[in-house]
Write a protein that holds these residues in place. Sequence first.
Motif, PDB file in Angstrom:
ATOM      1  N   MET A 287      11.950  -0.155  23.113  1.00 49.35           N
ATOM      2  CA  MET A 287      10.692  -0.207  23.219  1.00 49.35           C
ATOM      3  C   MET A 287      10.117  -1.211  22.021  1.00 49.35           C
ATOM      4  N   ARG A 288       9.033  -1.818  22.691  1.00 48.62           N
ATOM      5  CA  ARG A 288       8.446  -2.766  21.839  1.00 48.62           C
ATOM      6  C   ARG A 288       7.791  -2.141  20.762  1.00 48.62           C
ATOM      7  N   ALA A 289       7.515  -2.889  19.473  1.00 49.28           N
ATOM      8  CA  ALA A 289       7.117  -2.556  18.451  1.00 49.28           C
ATOM      9  C   ALA A 289       5.635  -2.558  18.352  1.00 49.28           C
ATOM     10  N   ALA A 290       4.901  -1.464  18.318  1.00 46.55           N
ATOM     11  CA  ALA A 290       3.304  -1.714  18.647  1.00 46.55           C
ATOM     12  C   ALA A 290       2.827  -2.270  17.191  1.00 46.55           C
ATOM     13  N   ARG A 291       1.443  -2.899  17.134  1.00 48.01           N
ATOM     14  CA  ARG A 291       0.850  -3.195  16.240  1.00 48.01           C
ATOM     15  C   ARG A 291       0.553  -2.380  15.316  1.00 48.01           C
ATOM     16  N   PRO A 292       0.820  -2.114  13.841  1.00 48.31           N
ATOM     17  CA  PRO A 292       0.479  -1.102  13.191  1.00 48.31           C
ATOM     18  C   PRO A 292      -1.139  -0.638  13.225  1.00 48.31           C
ATOM     19  N   LEU A 293      -1.749  -1.597  13.025  1.00 47.85           N
ATOM     20  CA  LEU A 293      -3.196  -1.303  12.977  1.00 47.85           C
ATOM     21  C   LEU A 293      -3.513  -0.485  14.443  1.00 47.85           C
ATOM     22  N   ALA A 294      -3.050  -1.009  15.577  1.00 48.10           N
ATOM     23  CA  ALA A 294      -3.519  -0.400  16.640  1.00 48.10           C
ATOM     24  C   ALA A 294      -3.091   0.982  16.858  1.00 48.10           C
ATOM     25  N   SER A 295      -1.822   1.457  16.358  1.00 48.93           N
ATOM     26  CA  SER A 295      -1.372   2.867  16.264  1.00 48.93           C
ATOM     27  C   SER A 295      -2.290   3.775  15.229  1.00 48.93           C
ATOM     28  N   LEU A 296      -2.602   2.925  14.353  1.00 46.69           N
ATOM     29  CA  LEU A 296      -3.346   3.660  13.212  1.00 46.69           C
ATOM     30  C   LEU A 296      -4.731   4.108  13.624  1.00 46.69           C
ATOM     31  N   THR A 297      -5.416   3.242  14.615  1.00 50.92           N
ATOM     32  CA  THR A 297      -6.595   3.365  14.702  1.00 50.92           C
ATOM     33  C   THR A 297      -6.799   4.537  15.975  1.00 50.92           C
ATOM     34  N   LEU A 298      -5.657   4.571  17.022  1.00 53.44           N
ATOM     35  CA  LEU A 298      -5.458   5.742  17.948  1.00 53.44           C
ATOM     36  C   LEU A 298      -5.367   6.965  17.169  1.00 53.44           C
ATOM     37  N   SER A 299      -4.248   6.924  16.172  1.00 50.63           N
ATOM     38  CA  SER A 299      -4.113   8.104  15.663  1.00 50.63           C
ATOM     39  C   SER A 299      -5.593   8.661  14.868  1.00 50.63           C
ATOM     40  N   ALA A 300      -6.377   7.937  14.327  1.00 52.28           N
ATOM     41  CA  ALA A 300      -7.571   8.088  13.824  1.00 52.28           C
ATOM     42  C   ALA A 300      -8.350   8.880  15.013  1.00 52.28           C
ATOM     43  N   LEU A 301      -8.449   8.327  16.061  1.00 47.98           N
ATOM     44  CA  LEU A 301      -9.201   8.601  17.232  1.00 47.98           C
ATOM     45  C   LEU A 301      -8.838   9.945  17.827  1.00 47.98           C
TER      46      LEU A 301
END
Lengths: 285, 281
Positions: B1-15
Motif C-alpha cells: 500500500m502506498r502511503a497517502a498524503r496526510p492532508l488528503a486523508s484528513l480532508t476525506l475524514s472531515a468530509l
Amino acid sequence: MGRAFVSVEGIARRFPSTHGGPPQTVFENVWFGIEEGEFVCLIGHSGCGKTTILNILAGLDRASEGAVVVAGREIDGPSLDRAVIFQSHALLPWLTAEENIAFAVRSRHPGWARAQVAEECRRWIDLVGLSAAAGKKPAQLSGGMKQRVGIARALSVRPKILLMDEPFSALDALTRGMLQDEVNRIVAETKLTAFMITHDVDEAILLADRILLMTNGPNAKIAEVVVNTLPRPRTRHDVHHLPGYAELRNHILDFLVDRSQRLAETMPSGWDPRRIPEVRPAVPA
Amino acid sequence: MRAARPLASLTLSALLLALFIGIWQLSSLTSGAGDAVVDPEYAALVGAAAASGGQTPFPSPLQVGARILEHLTDPFYVRGTNDQGIGVQLAYSLGRVLTGYGIAALVAIPLGFVIGMSPLLYGALNPFIQVLRPISPLAWMPLALYTIKDSAVSSIFVIFICSIWPMLINTAFGVASVRREWLNVARTLECSTWRTAFRVILPAAAPTIMTGLRISIGIAWLVIVAAEMLVGGTGIGYFVWNQWNNLSLADILTAILVIGIVGMVLDQLLAMATRAVSYQE
Ligand SMILES: Nc1ncnc2c1ncn2[C@@H]1O[C@H](COP(=O)(O)OP(=O)(O)OP(=O)(O)O)[C@@H](O)[C@H]1O
Ligand SMILES: [Mg+2]
C-alpha cells in the motif's frame, strides 16, 4: 612435558537423541593444548563440532566428559578472562556501539566513574576505527562495523584469552582482510592467547601459529596439528609469497577436500588422541 | 500500500464526518413524533423513565452538540449522588481502571519475569493461565461482590483480573524468548543475575511486555463500562445506565463519544511507550 596454558583434557560432548535412542556423540576424547601467547586456529567442515568446542572453552557449554584446565585451574563457567567474539556479533540492539562497549567495560570495572568508563570506551572505539559511528545503534551499522564493535567489546575487558567463532565469515573479502590485520596486530601487541574457528584456509595461515584439523562428524576427531612455520610478522599482502606457503595451503586443502572424510571413517593405526601428530608442510623435506 | 498524503486523508475524514452528520440531521428532521406501538418487553427494558415519559425522539446532531457543549463547559459539577458531571464520572472510571491495571502490572510483570526465566514454572502455570484467561471478566463479578462486599472494590478487582492475563503472558513470553546469544554475552561478562535481568532481559523483552500492557489497557477500558453498568453508583458506565433510565439519548451519545476518545488516548499513550522501548535488530 608440563601442562599447556589452556589444556583440553579428554573432553566429549553428547546430545540426547531426539528419538529416545542412544545419545549422539559430537566428539569424544579430544585433547589439545594452547600455549600462552599462542594463536591456534581450528578448521573443519560444518557440523563437526567446532562451535561446541569453543563454547566449552568459553564456559558457555559443559563437556559431557573431561575437563578444560586454564592456568592450572579447571574452568567451571564463563569468565571475563576468556572473551568471546561471536559469529553473529551478538551486540545488544537497544544500545549504541559505545554503550555496548561500556556495558563490557563496566562489567570488568564495576567501581569506575562514568568519565573513566567513557574514556576507556573512546580508546577502544578509536582503536577499531569507529569514532564516527560510536552513537549509532547496531541496526544502523554495516556488518563490518558491527563486527568491529564486537571485537572492541571483547578486547575492552582485557581478557587473557580471546575466543573467536568464525568472526569474519559473514564479511566481504576487503573488510575481512582489514579486520584480520587489525586482530593480528592487537593480538600480537597485547600478547593475547587466541583460539579461532575458521573456514578460511588463508585466514588460518595468516593468523595461526598452529592449525588444528578436525575430521567430519559425528564422532569428530582432531586428526592432525599443522605447525605454521612461516615467519612473523606476516601480512595479508606478503604471506602468500612466502616460501612454503603453497605447501601449507595445499596440505590443509587436501585435508578438507579428501582426508577429513576418509579419516572420519578410519583413523590410521597407532593414532593416539593424546598425542596428535604434528606436521610442518612448509618446511622443505 | 502506498502511503497517502496526510492532508488528503484528513480532508476525506472531515468530509465523511460531515456527510454522516448531515444525513443524521436530515433524518431527524423528517422523522416526526411517530406513534409507534410500544412493545411491552421493550417497555420493561426501558424501565421507569420510558414507562412514565413515553417515547422520546432520537436526538438530532444539533441537540447532541448542544449537550456535549453543556457537558464540556461544566464537567465537574456534583448535584447529589445521581447527578454528577461527566468529568467526575470519567475520573471515577479512570481511577478504577488505573488502580486495577496498576496492581495487575505490579503482580504480572515480576511474576511473568519469573515464569519466563523458569521453564519448569512456565510449564506448571501455563494450564491455569490458559483456563483463566478466556473467562469473561464480568463472570467474576458475583464472586467478587460476594467476597469483597464492596461494589467499587469489586470493579477494581474485575479490572485487575481482566488486565493481568495479557501482561502475564506477554511478559513470560518476552522473557522466555530473549535471544540466547544476548544471554551468553551477559554470561561471558560475568554479569550478576540482577544485572542480567535489568540490563539484558528487561530491555530485550520490553517491547513484548509493552504490547501486553497495551492490550490490557484496551480490555480494561472495555470492561470498566460494563462493570459500572452492572454495579452502579458512580463512573462513566453508570452514567450511561443512568441516562438510559432517564431516556436521555443525547447524554448517552455524549458518553459514548467520550468513552471512545478516552480509550483512544489511553491506547495511544501506550503505543508511544511501546515505540520508546522498541529496538531494531
Ligand atoms: N543443542 C543441541 N542439541 C543437539 N545437537 C546439537 C546441539 N548443538 C549442536 N548440536 C550438534 O552438534 C554438532 C556440532 O555442532 P556445532 O555447532 O559445534 O558445529 P560447527 O562445527 O560449529 O558447525 P559450523 O561450521 O556449521 O558452525 C552438529 O551436528 C549439531 O547438530
Ligand atoms: Mg559453528
